[in-house]
Each structure stands twice: as structure tokens, then as C-alpha cells.
Design an enzyme around this catalytic site. Structure first.
Site, PDB file in Angstrom:
ATOM      1  N   ASP A  95     -25.298  41.037 -72.929  1.00  0.00           N
ATOM      2  CA  ASP A  95     -26.648  40.766 -72.420  1.00  0.00           C
ATOM      3  C   ASP A  95     -27.410  42.053 -72.163  1.00  0.00           C
ATOM      4  OD1 ASP A  95     -25.230  41.649 -70.242  1.00  0.00           O
ATOM      5  OD2 ASP A  95     -25.468  39.840 -69.053  1.00  0.00           O
ATOM      6  N   ASN A 120     -23.588  34.261 -58.123  1.00  0.00           N
ATOM      7  CA  ASN A 120     -24.126  32.901 -58.197  1.00  0.00           C
ATOM      8  C   ASN A 120     -23.437  32.078 -59.295  1.00  0.00           C
ATOM      9  OD1 ASN A 120     -25.077  34.088 -60.493  1.00  0.00           O
ATOM     10  ND2 ASN A 120     -27.225  33.590 -60.181  1.00  0.00           N
ATOM     11  N   HIS A 136     -23.094  33.012 -62.466  1.00  0.00           N
ATOM     12  CA  HIS A 136     -23.605  33.208 -63.827  1.00  0.00           C
ATOM     13  C   HIS A 136     -22.585  33.917 -64.726  1.00  0.00           C
ATOM     14  CE1 HIS A 136     -25.693  37.357 -62.861  1.00  0.00           C
ATOM     15  NE2 HIS A 136     -24.418  37.515 -63.107  1.00  0.00           N
ATOM     16  N   GLU A 141     -27.892  31.899 -66.216  1.00  0.00           N
ATOM     17  CA  GLU A 141     -28.053  31.663 -64.784  1.00  0.00           C
ATOM     18  C   GLU A 141     -27.852  30.176 -64.458  1.00  0.00           C
ATOM     19  OE1 GLU A 141     -28.032  34.201 -62.985  1.00  0.00           O
ATOM     20  OE2 GLU A 141     -29.816  35.430 -63.064  1.00  0.00           O
TER      21      GLU A 141
HETATM   22  P1  PGA Z   1     -20.245  42.905 -61.624  1.00  0.00           P
HETATM   23  O1  PGA Z   1     -21.257  41.821 -62.179  1.00  0.00           O
HETATM   24  O2  PGA Z   1     -19.157  43.005 -62.614  1.00  0.00           O
HETATM   25  O3  PGA Z   1     -21.039  44.167 -61.508  1.00  0.00           O
HETATM   26  O4  PGA Z   1     -19.760  42.365 -60.300  1.00  0.00           O
HETATM   27  C1  PGA Z   1     -20.765  40.595 -62.565  1.00  0.00           C
HETATM   28  C2  PGA Z   1     -21.869  39.751 -63.152  1.00  0.00           C
HETATM   29  O5  PGA Z   1     -22.968  39.691 -62.581  1.00  0.00           O
HETATM   30  O6  PGA Z   1     -21.628  39.119 -64.185  1.00  0.00           O
END
Ligand code: PGA
Length: 249
Positions: A67, A136, A138, A143
């Protein structure tokens, strides 16, 4: 869905790195998609180090970035583009035709998504996806509320993603939309690994296990994958009951 729990972040990252390296040894033209972010960082560093140490040929692999933050330029150190060039592409000397990252500055988002979908199809589909989980639930920028049958698409970011995302940037950065490989791609990927570490992920991991598959909690899609594994450190698994995971690995 398989579940594996490791003592700590280092052990978890070692295990992910071994899976990546073994895949490349077995399948020199493997098609791999990784999330960027804090969780996969050490696994990426470890698999790159192993490849360089063992002089494994990576000239035929294809590598996809999951992404990107729409509007954030590639030279910004908080961009996914910057992460992958810095941690993987440059150290391994991957060429432009081996790597696929979204153009965050595109003025045609639909076309950018179509290009990504076509590149994945032209590569013969993804062999391995390694993703994290947001606070959350995602996956990438899929999302809560996302349609599970989406291929690449652009999505408005959740408030928690916008606020939490500031941790990647040196200065306060305007974030509003994400461009992401979709969950239909995840379903079609041969092997999918979701990783999480630390106490702060324990609650969303617990919800992912407890809830039925639903689009408000995108990570629950892992339960539908025929070759999906959730790999956790003990802290991220700390709220699960014993029957929710098999600690053997
Ligand atoms: P992080 O992010 O690995 O920095 O905790 C995870 C995500 O938002 O997919």
C-alpha cells in the site's frame, strides 16, 4: 487458519525471514507482497541479511508493496516507497522491473489501481503475502467497512489510521487516503501470513479471533484463507485463551 506464537519479536521476525528465504530458494521467481511499517521491519532486515550472507540469487523475484499513503512523495522517509527501497530493494539490488509500488502522486487513482492489478496478474499472482494488522483491524489500507471482494483501490483513512500513522513521519503530515492492494488479492494469494507483536496489538488480535468474519474488522478475513497463518509474539497473544492458539511451532 494456523496460529503460531513466539517468545518475542525477534523470534517471530526470524521465523518470518526463514519462510521468505525458503520460498525464494524453492521458487527463484517467487512473487512476494509485503506490508511496510514497524511490525515487518525486523523480518525484512533479517531476510535481506540472510539472502546477502548466503548469496541467494534474487534476480528473478518480483516484489510488491502492499500500500501507500496517497499524496506522500516517495522521498519522504515515512512513505512505504521509501521503506522498501531503503530496507529491501536497494540492499538486494532489485531492478525497476522487479518491484511494484503505487505512485502516491498519481492524478489518476483508478488507472494506478488498474496498473497494479495488471502487474499482479502478469506476474502470475502472488505466492506470499506478509501483512500486519492496524489498531483498528485494517490490513494495508483496507479499512473497516471495506468490501472483501475489492482488488486494488483507494480508501479514505480511518481517524485512528491518520492519527496512528504520524508515528512514521518526522513532521506532522496530512494523511487522508490510502491506495492499497485489496483483500480479493489476499484471498487469491497462495500463502498469507499476518504478523503482530506487542501488548498494544493484544486487544485487536483478541477481537479478530473472537468475532465472526465481518467487513468491519478486515483482519477476520484471515479465517477464510485456505493457507493463512497468524504469527504473534507472546505479548500480542496475551489475551487469547489457550484453545485459541497452538503454541507449538
Ligand atoms: P505497524 O502497522 O506495523 O506499524 O504496527 C500495522 C498496520 O497498520 O498495518
Amino acid at each position: 487458519m494456523n496460529v503460531k506464537v513466539f517468545t518475542d519479536y525477534e523470534e517471530l521476525s526470524e521465523a518470518v525471514a526463514t519462510i521468505v528465504v525458503d520460498l525464494i530458494k524453492r521458487t527463484p521467481n517467487a512473487v512476494i507482497c509485503f506490508a511496510s511499517g514497524h511490525t515487518p521491519l525486523l523480518a525484512c532486515q533479517l531476510f535481506v541479511a540472510k539472502i546477502l550472507r548466503e548469496k541467494i540469487d534474487v534476480s528473478a523475484i518480483r516484489f510488491f508493496s502492499l500500500d501507500e499513503w496517497v499524496g506522500v512523495p516517495p522521498e519522504n522517509q515515512g512513505s512505504c516507497h521509501h521503506f522498501f527501497y531503503d530496507v529491501i530493494f536497494n540492499p538486494l539490488g532489485l531492478t525497476k522491473n522487479q518491484v511494484y509500488v503505487f505512485d502516491a502522486l498519481t492524478n489518476n487513482e483508478a488507472d494506478e489501481c488498474k496498473k497494479m492489478d495488471e502487474a499482479i496478474a502478469a506476474a502470475g499472482g502472488l505466492d506470499l503475502m506478509v501483512v500486519g494488522i492496524g489498531m483498528n483491524g485494517h490490513i494495508g489500507f483496507n479499512e473497516p467497512g471495506v468490501a472483501f471482494d475489492n482488488y486494488s483501490h483507494v480508501m479514505a483513512l480511518d481517524k485512528s489510521t491518520i492519527e496512528g500513522g504520524q508515528k512514521y513521519f518526522e513532521t506532522n503530515t496530512i494523511l487522508s487516503k490510502g491506495i492499497t492492494i485489496g483483500l480479493q488479492h489476499l484471498i487469491e494469494t497462495k500463502q498469507v501470513i499476518m504478523i503482530a507483536n506487542g501488548d498494544k496489538k493484544a486487544e485487536i488480535i483478541k477481537r479478530t479471533f473472537d468475532e465472526t468474519v465481518n467487513e468491519q474488522l478486515p483482519a477476520t478475513i484471515m479465517k477464510t484463507h485456505k493457507n493463512g497463518t497468524i504469527m504473534l509474539d507472546k505479548a500480542a497473544a496475551s489475551l487469547l485463551s489457550a484453545n485459541q492458539f497452538d503454541a507449538s511451532h
